[in-house]
Design a protein around this motif. Structure first.
Motif, mmCIF file in Angstrom:
data_model
loop_
_atom_site.group_PDB
_atom_site.id
_atom_site.type_symbol
_atom_site.label_atom_id
_atom_site.label_comp_id
_atom_site.label_asym_id
_atom_site.label_seq_id
_atom_site.Cartn_x
_atom_site.Cartn_y
_atom_site.Cartn_z
ATOM 1 N N LYS A 32 -10.712 8.631 -0.674
ATOM 2 C CA LYS A 32 -11.705 9.372 0.106
ATOM 3 C C LYS A 32 -11.366 10.860 0.114
ATOM 4 O O LYS A 32 -10.177 11.233 0.115
ATOM 5 C CB LYS A 32 -11.847 8.823 1.524
ATOM 6 C CG LYS A 32 -10.711 9.060 2.453
ATOM 7 C CD LYS A 32 -11.109 8.582 3.859
ATOM 8 C CE LYS A 32 -9.932 8.814 4.794
ATOM 9 N NZ LYS A 32 -9.941 8.078 5.998
ATOM 10 N N GLU A 42 -11.464 3.950 -7.302
ATOM 11 C CA GLU A 42 -11.366 2.745 -6.460
ATOM 12 C C GLU A 42 -11.444 1.470 -7.286
ATOM 13 O O GLU A 42 -10.796 0.478 -6.968
ATOM 14 C CB GLU A 42 -12.486 2.754 -5.409
ATOM 15 C CG GLU A 42 -12.273 3.848 -4.381
ATOM 16 C CD GLU A 42 -13.038 3.625 -3.093
ATOM 17 O OE1 GLU A 42 -14.142 3.052 -3.162
ATOM 18 O OE2 GLU A 42 -12.529 4.039 -2.029
ATOM 19 N N ASP A 73 0.835 -1.210 0.000
ATOM 20 C CA ASP A 73 0.000 0.000 0.000
ATOM 21 C C ASP A 73 0.863 1.251 0.000
ATOM 22 O O ASP A 73 1.808 1.343 0.780
ATOM 23 C CB ASP A 73 -0.827 0.061 1.295
ATOM 24 C CG ASP A 73 -2.086 -0.751 1.216
ATOM 25 O OD1 ASP A 73 -2.338 -1.388 0.174
ATOM 26 O OD2 ASP A 73 -2.823 -0.745 2.220
ATOM 27 N N LYS A 112 -7.509 -2.389 -7.702
ATOM 28 C CA LYS A 112 -8.434 -1.772 -6.743
ATOM 29 C C LYS A 112 -7.665 -0.819 -5.820
ATOM 30 O O LYS A 112 -6.562 -1.112 -5.379
ATOM 31 C CB LYS A 112 -9.099 -2.850 -5.901
ATOM 32 C CG LYS A 112 -10.051 -3.719 -6.687
ATOM 33 C CD LYS A 112 -11.436 -3.699 -6.056
ATOM 34 C CE LYS A 112 -12.433 -4.570 -6.817
ATOM 35 N NZ LYS A 112 -12.471 -4.313 -8.264
ATOM 36 N N ARG A 169 -8.187 2.667 -2.807
ATOM 37 C CA ARG A 169 -9.131 3.289 -1.879
ATOM 38 C C ARG A 169 -9.004 4.801 -2.043
ATOM 39 O O ARG A 169 -7.889 5.323 -2.132
ATOM 40 C CB ARG A 169 -8.819 2.895 -0.435
ATOM 41 C CG ARG A 169 -9.229 1.470 -0.102
ATOM 42 C CD ARG A 169 -9.242 1.219 1.399
ATOM 43 N NE ARG A 169 -7.978 1.520 2.023
ATOM 44 C CZ ARG A 169 -6.939 0.683 2.050
ATOM 45 N NH1 ARG A 169 -7.020 -0.510 1.478
ATOM 46 N NH2 ARG A 169 -5.820 1.020 2.644
#
Ligand code: URA
Length: 240
Positions: A165, A149, A129, A161, A163
């Protein structure tokens, strides 16, 4: 035991490829004997000399730097711009950055002289990550977040994929601050991902690499990784 050219590369003599040339061209002796064959293996106790100069294996070094803006992720620059190793004072080992951050990107970058470790963390097979904070133009909506995403196409390849926000938006300036966590490390990946969903990146910072964050480091500051952190990174990459 390891291959002679690998031991030479690890000692910072030259790349593995160039070390092979040095061997074949008769520059290398092991325990006083000239070696010109590439299959030779050596152990820690063997004495290796290149043109009569004994080589020693450098202690492995693992460093985290808070890369400032306008610095190249390299060990040297033909046009004399600042490079990441310029910030690492008092370290004799030949360290180099693991992967790259763009010239104008700030944040966490690792440096090492351990080639296996660098390969482990940059090889596409191992998913680590990486968390970025991007300031982008426009107000990023949920549709764009979902696309980021689920993966966007960049040069014919789909990103895995991710993430995403929104951390904040500024309606007057028409900008958004978005946290994006990705696994690959393609060139300009974050900028290209935002471009694919219609937003230009104005500012980019990598705030996390796997479980590592910058803590109290300020731009230009660095610290050694602990042995525990190094082992944990290896484990995370290999367990994936
Ligand atoms: N993605 C980018 O676009 N730039 C970086 O420096 C790192 C990731």
């Amino acid at each position: 035991m390891e291959r002679l050219q690998k031991a030479m590369a690890n000692a910072g003599v030259a790349s593995r490829r160039k070390s092979e040339d040095l061997i074949v061209d008769g520059h290398v002796k092991v325990n006083g004997e000239l070696v010109t064959e590439l299959g030779t293996k050596v152990s820690k106790t063997d004495v290796i000399e290149v043109d009569g100069v004994p080589i020693y294996k450098e202690e492995p070094k693992y460093i985290m730097l808070y890369k400032p803006k306008n610095v190249i992720s390299a060990v040297s620059d033909p046009t004399d711009r600042q490079v990441v190793v310029d910030f690492i004072h008092g370290v004799e080992e030949r360290i180099y950055p693991i992967g790259r951050l763009d010239f104008d990107t700030t944040g966490l970058i690792l440096l090492t002289n351990d080639g296996d470790f660098a390969n482990l963390l940059t090889h596409p097979r191992y998913n680590i990550d990486k968390v970025y904070i991007a300031t982008v133009n426009g107000i990023v909506d949920t549709k764009a977040l979902t696309k980021l995403e689920q993966g966007v196409m960049i040069d014919g390849k789909k990103t895995s994929k991710a993430r995403a926000k929104v951390i904040s938006t500024n309606k007057d300036k028409k900008t958004s601050v978005v946290q994006l966590t990705i696994h690959e490390g393609w060139n300009h990946q974050v900028k290209n991902m935002f471009e694919a969903v219609g937003h230009e990146v104005y500012r980019l910072k990598r705030e996390r690499f796997s479980f590592l964050d910058l803590g109290t480091l300020q731009p230009g500051e660095w610290r050694d990784l602990t042995a525990f952190e190094v082992d944990k990174l290896k484990k995370i990459a290999l367990d994936d």
